[in-house]
Design an enzyme around this catalytic site. Structure first.
Site, PDB file in Angstrom:
ATOM      1  N   SER A 172       0.835  -1.181  -0.096  1.00  0.00           N
ATOM      2  CA  SER A 172       0.112  -0.156   0.086  1.00  0.00           C
ATOM      3  C   SER A 172       0.851   1.145  -0.011  1.00  0.00           C
ATOM      4  O   SER A 172       2.106   1.282   0.149  1.00  0.00           O
ATOM      5  CB  SER A 172      -0.917   0.210   1.181  1.00  0.00           C
ATOM      6  OG  SER A 172      -0.179   0.258   2.477  1.00  0.00           O
ATOM      7  N   SER A 177       0.770   3.758   2.233  1.00  0.00           N
ATOM      8  CA  SER A 177       0.835   4.409   3.513  1.00  0.00           C
ATOM      9  C   SER A 177       2.067   4.983   4.105  1.00  0.00           C
ATOM     10  O   SER A 177       2.135   5.685   5.000  1.00  0.00           O
ATOM     11  CB  SER A 177       0.075   3.451   4.638  1.00  0.00           C
ATOM     12  OG  SER A 177       1.131   2.318   4.934  1.00  0.00           O
ATOM     13  N   LYS A 200       5.230   0.705   9.588  1.00  0.00           N
ATOM     14  CA  LYS A 200       4.909   2.189   9.916  1.00  0.00           C
ATOM     15  C   LYS A 200       6.216   2.614  10.457  1.00  0.00           C
ATOM     16  O   LYS A 200       7.078   1.785  10.829  1.00  0.00           O
ATOM     17  CB  LYS A 200       3.744   2.182  10.940  1.00  0.00           C
ATOM     18  CG  LYS A 200       2.325   1.407  10.368  1.00  0.00           C
ATOM     19  CD  LYS A 200       1.772   2.208   9.294  1.00  0.00           C
ATOM     20  CE  LYS A 200       0.547   1.459   8.772  1.00  0.00           C
ATOM     21  NZ  LYS A 200       0.156   2.022   7.486  1.00  0.00           N
ATOM     22  N   SER A 255      -3.160   6.517   5.855  1.00  0.00           N
ATOM     23  CA  SER A 255      -2.414   5.590   6.554  1.00  0.00           C
ATOM     24  C   SER A 255      -3.407   4.885   7.694  1.00  0.00           C
ATOM     25  O   SER A 255      -3.882   5.849   8.505  1.00  0.00           O
ATOM     26  CB  SER A 255      -1.157   5.859   7.222  1.00  0.00           C
ATOM     27  OG  SER A 255      -0.580   5.067   8.111  1.00  0.00           O
TER      28      SER A 255
END
Length: 267
Positions: A87, A89, A144, A228
């Site tokens: 993705s 994010s 992250k 996100s």
């Protein structure tokens, strides 16, 4: 099914088959050959001896695959594991289709499958790009940036992050960059890590009221701040869910031909 579990099972099965042959089957074949040789005065020719000593095909495959599978298991569990970014994010730091390498020993060594840490090393640092098992669905890996450490007081309001009462320094680099015309490109300073983030000035985004990160937990955010699914929505990352620290991009593949032109370290 968890790939680590499949790998552990494959190593166990091939290792047991090979061990069974070493302890029981191979000596039995040799005894049978000795009995056959004793029953003839002329001895056995080489072809007959080779057939008598030949390993059954399961043993042959186990002997061939066990060392390879064992090396892969050790490397993947304790040194480096590859992941693909699914993705956007973490844009602009990581793009969709980036293949990354994750350091599995940076935060301590963990057993495969159970994920129990048996050797402690460093803890995650503020600004690290960390891979972890999603707390709400542990079979899914998330990536992250570590924002809050245990004991930190955090607040996120009007697209400004505050840590322990102090605003995190950031500066505008470009409004509406060509690769993301709806975003602002900014540089943010998290501890010793300087990195780029996207913010959409027309998106109010989530607001995080002041909170304290519990012991043994971490607060994470994506660099693509308004796109996100991170700790602002589902909470903290427990220490036992940590997989490792992402440190390099080694390939990019978005559906066309794989590209190695953008190999780089992750900051």
């Amino acid at each position: 099914m968890d790939f680590s579990l499949l790998l552990v099972i494959a190593v166990a099965v091939t290792g047991l088959v090979w061990l069974l042959d070493l302890i029981l089957l191979r000596p039995a074949r040799r005894r049978q050959l000795a009995t056959a040789e004793a029953a003839t005065t002329e001895g056995l020719d080489q072809e007959t001896r080779a057939k008598a000593l030949k390993e059954p095909w399961p043993v042959d495959y186990a002997r061939s695959f066990f060392p390879v599978l064992l090396v892969v298991l050790l490397l993947r569990s304790f040194l480096v594991e590859p992941f693909q970014i699914p993705s956007g994010s973490m844009r602009p730091t990581l793009e969709i289709g980036d293949f990354i390498l994750v350091n599995k020993y940076a935060y301590g060594l963990r057993l495969p499958v159970t994920h129990t840490r048996f050797v402690e090393m460093d803890d995650p640092k503020r600004g690290d790009v960390m891979v972890f098992r999603f707390p709400n669905e542990p079979s899914v890996n998330f990536i992250k940036r570590v924002v809050g450490l245990p004991g930190d007081t955090l607040r996120y309001e009007d697209k400004q992050l505050y840590i322990n009462g102090e605003p995190v320094p950031k500066r505008l680099l470009e409004e509406g960059p060509s690769e993301a015309p709806q975003e602002w490109l900014l540089e943010e300073q998290l501890g010793e890590i300087s990195h780029r983030i996207y913010n959409n000035p027309r998106d109010t985004g989530p607001r995080v009221r002041e909170l304290v990160v519990p012991d043994g937990h971490y607060f994470t955010m994506g660099d693509n701040r308004d796109h996100s699914n991170d700790s602002r929505y589902w909470g903290f990352v427990p220490e036992e869910n940590i997989v490792g620290r992402a440190f390099a991009v080694w390939m990019q593949w978005d559906g066309g031909l794989p590209s190695f032109s953008n190999v780089r370290r992750i900051h």
